[in-house]
Design a protein around this motif. Structure first.
Motif, PDB file in Angstrom:
ATOM      1  N   GLY A 385       0.820  -1.204   0.000  1.00 42.56           N
ATOM      2  CA  GLY A 385       0.000   0.000   0.000  1.00 42.56           C
ATOM      3  C   GLY A 385       0.854   1.254   0.000  1.00 42.56           C
ATOM      4  O   GLY A 385       1.928   1.292   0.611  1.00 42.56           O
ATOM      5  N   LEU A 386       0.395   2.281  -0.684  1.00 44.05           N
ATOM      6  CA  LEU A 386       1.102   3.558  -0.745  1.00 44.05           C
ATOM      7  C   LEU A 386       0.281   4.587   0.024  1.00 44.05           C
ATOM      8  O   LEU A 386      -0.833   4.926  -0.376  1.00 44.05           O
ATOM      9  N   LYS A 387       0.835   5.075   1.119  1.00 44.17           N
ATOM     10  CA  LYS A 387       0.093   5.935   2.026  1.00 44.17           C
ATOM     11  C   LYS A 387       0.442   7.398   1.795  1.00 44.17           C
ATOM     12  O   LYS A 387       1.548   7.841   2.111  1.00 44.17           O
ATOM     13  N   ASN A 388      -0.515   8.140   1.241  1.00 45.74           N
ATOM     14  CA  ASN A 388      -0.332   9.573   1.021  1.00 45.74           C
ATOM     15  C   ASN A 388      -1.146  10.368   2.023  1.00 45.74           C
ATOM     16  O   ASN A 388      -2.276  10.001   2.364  1.00 45.74           O
ATOM     17  N   GLU A 389      -0.576  11.478   2.476  1.00 46.22           N
ATOM     18  CA  GLU A 389      -1.202  12.277   3.520  1.00 46.22           C
ATOM     19  C   GLU A 389      -2.598  12.746   3.128  1.00 46.22           C
ATOM     20  O   GLU A 389      -3.518  12.757   3.945  1.00 46.22           O
ATOM     21  N   GLN A 476       3.035  10.231  -8.040  1.00 44.85           N
ATOM     22  CA  GLN A 476       3.755   9.884  -6.810  1.00 44.85           C
ATOM     23  C   GLN A 476       5.159  10.487  -6.809  1.00 44.85           C
ATOM     24  O   GLN A 476       5.660  10.928  -5.769  1.00 44.85           O
ATOM     25  N   LEU A 477       5.778  10.529  -7.989  1.00 46.82           N
ATOM     26  CA  LEU A 477       7.087  11.183  -8.091  1.00 46.82           C
ATOM     27  C   LEU A 477       6.990  12.653  -7.701  1.00 46.82           C
ATOM     28  O   LEU A 477       7.847  13.184  -6.976  1.00 46.82           O
ATOM     29  N   GLU A 478       5.948  13.303  -8.182  1.00 45.35           N
ATOM     30  CA  GLU A 478       5.782  14.730  -7.908  1.00 45.35           C
ATOM     31  C   GLU A 478       5.526  14.982  -6.422  1.00 45.35           C
ATOM     32  O   GLU A 478       6.053  15.940  -5.845  1.00 45.35           O
ATOM     33  N   LYS A 479       4.715  14.118  -5.791  1.00 42.63           N
ATOM     34  CA  LYS A 479       4.430  14.293  -4.371  1.00 42.63           C
ATOM     35  C   LYS A 479       5.674  14.069  -3.518  1.00 42.63           C
ATOM     36  O   LYS A 479       5.898  14.778  -2.536  1.00 42.63           O
ATOM     37  N   GLY A 480       6.461  13.046  -3.861  1.00 45.57           N
ATOM     38  CA  GLY A 480       7.678  12.755  -3.118  1.00 45.57           C
ATOM     39  C   GLY A 480       7.458  12.274  -1.700  1.00 45.57           C
ATOM     40  O   GLY A 480       8.346  12.384  -0.854  1.00 45.57           O
ATOM     41  N   GLU A 481       6.277  11.735  -1.425  1.00 45.95           N
ATOM     42  CA  GLU A 481       5.977  11.257  -0.069  1.00 45.95           C
ATOM     43  C   GLU A 481       6.354   9.797   0.126  1.00 45.95           C
ATOM     44  O   GLU A 481       6.862   9.415   1.184  1.00 45.95           O
TER      45      GLU A 481
END
Length: 615
Positions: A385-389, A476-481
């Motif tokens: 899973g990829l967890k973004n704020e 996801q690259l742009e967010k960098g989280e």
């Protein structure tokens, strides 16, 4: 039977709307009146909860529909969000076909638009009066709650369902069912299955868990496992007979888990399960034996000594009320969207596919009434899973790691720790998934390089699930989280927060294994490719949840048990709340969750009705 109603709840919508998730559908400008010009808002109930739309009307027609708010899962719900407003405008009616794979989102949009049209026309919804002398109260109106109500009514009980969301139906974990000696097995010439074989699969798969976690100490109620094995086929056939869409009707093996002794998993249309059960429930509502209070949350169980005698609820307007009955069934689902409970029992970091309303209400209520929660430290978690704020706990993106080429896993120390792919038959999937449970802070880092990315693109594959055009990867690259890059191993390690020196050593050693085709550390032999430099990529991943597996202890009569192993008088449960680990041990078997809603619902409904009639 002596009963007392302490409060009356008036539902704010028509019952058909509560059951179907979509009210009376009409053409724009129907007999309800000519639609006025203006913009009107409406709320529907979708997979993730409330869904809000605005509808622009002009010249008696629907001109524009805008989705203002929703909590449905991006990607899965996209077809509905895109296509349903267009279809409604073209048809000038909310009676349109649902979007394939997004039926609950589709119905939520239709309901919201219909409510906007009703608001424009000044339509006043009729109120629904609940039964005054219920025998059975059911907290939770998902599949298990509805089946419990149907069965209790069939056994002569008067029933009230309390559902905290705006619609019945709850949620499903996928669309699989499982059962022995079914009509579909017979149709396909499978005549060698039996409940005993199914039960022995539970035993075998539990042994596999002990191999992964030799230190684990746990018990499970084998009587419940046997009960499920003996009644699972009946449950599948019941849905089939009600008219559920079973697609190609071919029994199969699980796709992600270890094979069973006999093909007994069925992949149907999950929306059709809800449709046929709600239609069956409507018969009992029409007959005056069941009533439903939506937007009504169960808060606590009412006690008379050690006996459960009713439920305190919070109504849609925020006021509280108490209802009494001889039997109460908890069908509140799991706790997969409760950060408090998951952190207490399972993971410090996670995402979830469970809607926001799945918060363990029944677990908390039962424990306060004297129940014992068992196997709460176990649940079926999925990998990557990829967890973004911005999404909070909601799982939006993930990496499907099963049989994914090239990638390696490392921990925060920059070290590999497992054969990332395992056997081709999927028998190592549980072992691989356990990596996230054992990892520090439940984080596993997945690594690949530019050459691997380029190869995947050339092959038409994606690293993030469903990312056909690689736009999710770019985002996801742009967010960098959770996705980090670097021109050197040390650079990407520093950004990801892992040990760079160890990671460089790990990559050098792994490259040697890839060249020789033999993984001397973990035995990997498949899909190994050297890291060749350029740009390195590291994903920080967590587990994601679909269903929880612990819950209040119960017996094979559906009665919830106290610390002494005795039944709590008047208290029953059905569905996910019982905890699959309590019934099947620590196993992952396709279809037992969905079918369990029917098996346990029928058990709780019949037992609760019998107890009420004995009073």
């Amino acid at each position: 039977m002596k009963k007392r109603l302490l409060a009356l709840i008036m539902s704010s919508i028509v019952m058909v709307s509560a059951l179907t998730g979509c009210g009376k559908q009409q053409d724009a400008g129907s007999s309800e009146g000519v639609l006025p010009t203006g913009t009107f808002e409406g709320i529907g109930n979708s997979f993730g909860g409330e869904l809000k739309v605005s509808v622009k009307l002009a010249d008696g027609k629907i001109e524009e529909i805008t989705i203002l708010e929703h909590k449905d899962t991006p990607g899965v719900s996209d077809p509905a969000m895109k296509d349903i407003p267009v279809a409604i405008i073209e048809a000038q009616s909310t009676d349109v076909e649902v979007a394939s794979g997004a039926s609950m989102s589709s119905k939520g949009i239709m309901e919201a638009v219909q409510n906007a049209l009703d608001n424009a026309n000044g339509v006043v919804k009729e109120e629904v009066t609940l039964l005054e002398e219920p025998d059975v109260l059911i907290v939770g109106g998902g599949m298990a709650g509805m089946v419990s109500a149907i069965t209790a009514a069939e056994n002569g009980a008067k029933v009230i369902i309390f559902e905290k969301t705006g619609k019945l139906g709850g949620t499903f974990g996928g669309s699989t069912l499982s059962g022995t000696n079914t009509k579909m097995q017979e149709e396909n010439g499978i005549t060698d299955d039996s409940p005993e074989k199914f039960f022995q699969d539970f035993i075998r798969l539990n042994e596999g868990y002990k191999e992964i976690y030799p230190e684990a100490e746990y018990t499970w109620n084998e009587d419940l496992g046997r009960y499920y094995a003996e009644h699972s086929g009946e449950a599948v056939d019941w849905l089939d007979e009600l008219g559920a869409d079973m697609k190609d009707r071919t029994p199969s093996q699980p796709t992600l888990y270890e094979p069973l002794s006999v093909p007994r998993v069925y992949v149907g249309d999950r929306a059709s399960y809800e449709e046929v059960v709600t239609k069956e429930l409507q018969k009992h509502i029409d007959a005056g034996n069941v009533s439903v209070a939506i937007n009504t949350k169960g808060e606590e169980l009412l006690m008379n000594g050690k006996e459960v005698v009713g439920v305190k609820v919070t109504k849609a307007d925020g006021t509280e009320a108490e209802f009494k009955a001889d039997s109460t069934i908890l069908a509140t689902g799991g706790y997969g969207h409760s950060e408090e409970l998951v952190k207490k029992y399972n993971f410090q970091n996670f995402t979830t596919t469970c809607p926001e309303f799945v918060t363990g209400d029944g677990h908390i209520m039962a424990e306060k009434a004297g129940a014992v929660l068992k196997n709460m430290d176990f649940l079926t978690a999925y990998s990557g899973g990829l967890k973004n704020e911005e999404n909070g706990l909601k799982k939006v993106d993930s990496i499907r790691v099963k049989d994914f080429p090239y990638i390696i896993f490392v921990n925060e120390n920059g070290e590999r720790f497992i054969d990332e792919l395992g056997n081709e038959d999927g028998s190592d999937y549980d072992k691989i998934s356990s990596s996230w449970k054992k990892a520090k802070d439940n984080k596993v880092y997945i690594m690949l390089d530019q050459a691997m990315v380029d190869s995947l693109k050339a092959e038409g594959k994606s690293i993030i699930s469903g990312d056909k055009d690689w736009s999710k990867f770019a985002a996801q690259l742009e967010k960098g989280e959770v996705l980090f890059t670097g021109s050197t191993i040390e650079e990407v390690a520093e950004k990801a927060g892992i040990n760079g020196a160890n990671l460089a050593t790990t990559i050098e050693r792994y490259n040697g294994f890839a060249r020789n085709g033999i993984d001397e550390d973990f035995g990997r032999t498949r899909l190994m490719t050297e890291f060749t430099g350029g740009t390195y990529y590291v994903f920080e991943t967590t587990p994601y949840l679909m269903i929880t597996a612990g819950g209040p202890d119960m017996n094979d009569k559906g009665e919830v048990l106290n610390a002494d192993g005795e039944a709590i008088p008047g208290l029953y449960q059905a569905g996910e709340i019982i905890g699959m680990a309590n019934a099947f041990g620590r196993t992952t078997i396709g279809g037992i969750g969905n079918t369990g809603n029917v098996v346990w619902g029928k058990l709780a409904g019949s037992s609760a009705a019998e107890y009420a009639k004995s009073k």
